[in-house]
Design a protein around this motif. Structure first.
Motif, mmCIF file in Angstrom:
data_model
loop_
_atom_site.group_PDB
_atom_site.id
_atom_site.type_symbol
_atom_site.label_atom_id
_atom_site.label_comp_id
_atom_site.label_asym_id
_atom_site.label_seq_id
_atom_site.Cartn_x
_atom_site.Cartn_y
_atom_site.Cartn_z
ATOM 1 N N UNK A 163 -5.470 -0.705 8.010
ATOM 2 C CA UNK A 163 -5.621 -0.252 6.627
ATOM 3 C C UNK A 163 -5.061 1.147 6.412
ATOM 4 N N UNK A 164 -4.828 1.900 7.513
ATOM 5 C CA UNK A 164 -4.255 3.233 7.413
ATOM 6 C C UNK A 164 -3.205 3.426 8.498
ATOM 7 N N UNK A 198 -10.306 4.375 13.438
ATOM 8 C CA UNK A 198 -10.685 2.961 13.388
ATOM 9 C C UNK A 198 -9.916 2.261 12.272
ATOM 10 N N UNK A 199 -9.747 2.941 11.133
ATOM 11 C CA UNK A 199 -8.943 2.380 10.042
ATOM 12 C C UNK A 199 -7.491 2.179 10.464
ATOM 13 N N UNK A 237 -12.295 0.287 2.873
ATOM 14 C CA UNK A 237 -13.417 1.146 3.255
ATOM 15 C C UNK A 237 -12.933 2.181 4.272
ATOM 16 N N UNK A 238 -12.736 3.399 3.806
ATOM 17 C CA UNK A 238 -12.266 4.502 4.649
ATOM 18 C C UNK A 238 -13.460 5.170 5.328
ATOM 19 N N UNK A 292 -14.589 4.457 -0.521
ATOM 20 C CA UNK A 292 -13.798 3.344 -1.037
ATOM 21 C C UNK A 292 -12.511 3.895 -1.642
ATOM 22 N N UNK A 293 -11.405 3.690 -0.936
ATOM 23 C CA UNK A 293 -10.122 4.297 -1.308
ATOM 24 C C UNK A 293 -9.073 3.236 -1.575
ATOM 25 N N UNK A 294 -7.990 3.676 -2.211
ATOM 26 C CA UNK A 294 -6.879 2.781 -2.539
ATOM 27 C C UNK A 294 -5.848 2.819 -1.417
#
Length: 299
Positions: free
Chosen positions: A215-216, A209-210, A163-164, A153-155
């Motif tokens: 999200x990334x 996938x992130x 969710x990384x 769980x990252x910022x």
């Protein structure tokens, strides 16, 4: 024949493990899972050999036997501990505190074509490394039967927790005694195969996938765990400024040093944010490949 051998070895592994579990009445130890898989393969291989020599069953059926046995072992552990380990997720209160530090920040526009580059490289990376995922899953599971993936769980951008995804490189429930901490150099909790995964950054493959879900990014400030970021935000002025862009798989700090202090990480990430461009991302990816191959981190 391939399908029958696959299903037979899968069901045999599941049945063997469950029978031992009912008999022992306690948690099945790791060696029992491994033994169940090996026993399943050992019983199915003679059937394949007989069918191969007498009926001309192709050699690929042997792979179906091994795959079925491993999947059976994976099913038994997943039913107990899950496919992914999510350790110490932050509470809603911690998430809100982190978000509060990001109010009023200026968020720069993302360079044109950066998202196109991210999606293209992520799809290409997933296609090229797909066979490697199977090998990594086998290595992790046989060393310590349990979850294959780890959810960190990252910022992310704007202080939002996401969710990384990573391959699990440490022992299951590694933080039970220590609580959430940054992994130090030569961490004794690391799996033997985990050292290799980290050395070559193979544990980061699921982060593609992130990248696909947005999200990334391929290149950007390295995401850090929410429970750790909360402390850094309280101790280091301006630490929230590294979250005005999407976090990345590769970053300046990661390329230059494996372990880096939060304040120095912030300084280097701000350099990237000021100079952010598609051209810089391509150059940094080239540097990341070179430093990974050479094993160099100090620069």
């Amino acid at each position: 024949m391939d399908v029958w051998l696959f299903l037979a070895s899968l069901l045999l592994t599941v049945a063997t493990t469950r029978a031992h579990r009912r008999r022992s009445r306690w948690t099945v130890p790791p060696w029992t899972y491994r033994r169940s898989v090996l026993a399943s393969v050992g019983l199915a291989v003679p059937v394949w050999c007989w069918s191969h020599w007498s009926g001309g069953v192709p050699s690929r059926a042997s792979l179906a036997t091994v795959a079925g046995a491993f999947l059976g072992g994976l099913v038994t552990t997943t039913s107990t501990v899950g496919l992914a380990e999510e350790n110490a997720p932050p509470s809603p209160g911690v998430r809100q505190k982190v978000l509060a530090y990001h109010a009023g920040l200026r968020y720069p526009a993302e360079p044109r074509l950066k998202r196109v580059l991210d999606v293209t490289l992520a799809l290409l990376g997933l296609a090229v490394t797909a066979p490697l995922w199977i090998v990594v899953a086998l290595l992790i599971w046989f060393e310590e039967p349990g979850p294959i993936l780890f959810i960190k769980n990252s910022v992310g951008r704007g202080g939002v927790t996401f969710r990384q995804l990573k391959f699990r490189s440490m022992r299951y429930d590694a933080e039970r005694l220590t609580g959430p901490i940054a992994s130090p150099a030569c961490d004794p909790r690391t799996l033997r195969c985990g050292r290799w995964l980290r050395r070559w950054h193979v544990d980061e493959l699921p982060e593609l996938v992130n990248v696909l879900n947005g999200s990334m990014s391929i290149v950007g400030p390295r995401p850090l765990r929410t429970v750790l970021v909360q402390r850094y935000l309280e101790e280091i002025p301006g630490f929230a400024e590294r979250h005005v862009v999407r976090p990345g798989i590769a970053c300046i700090a990661q390329i230059e040093k494996y372990h880096i202090a939060p304040a120095e990480r912030l300084r280097k990430d701000k350099v990237y944010i000021r100079r952010m461009s598609v051209g810089m991302d391509v150059r940094m990816l080239g540097r990341a490949v070179v430093t990974t191959v050479r094993g160099e981190r100090e620069s």
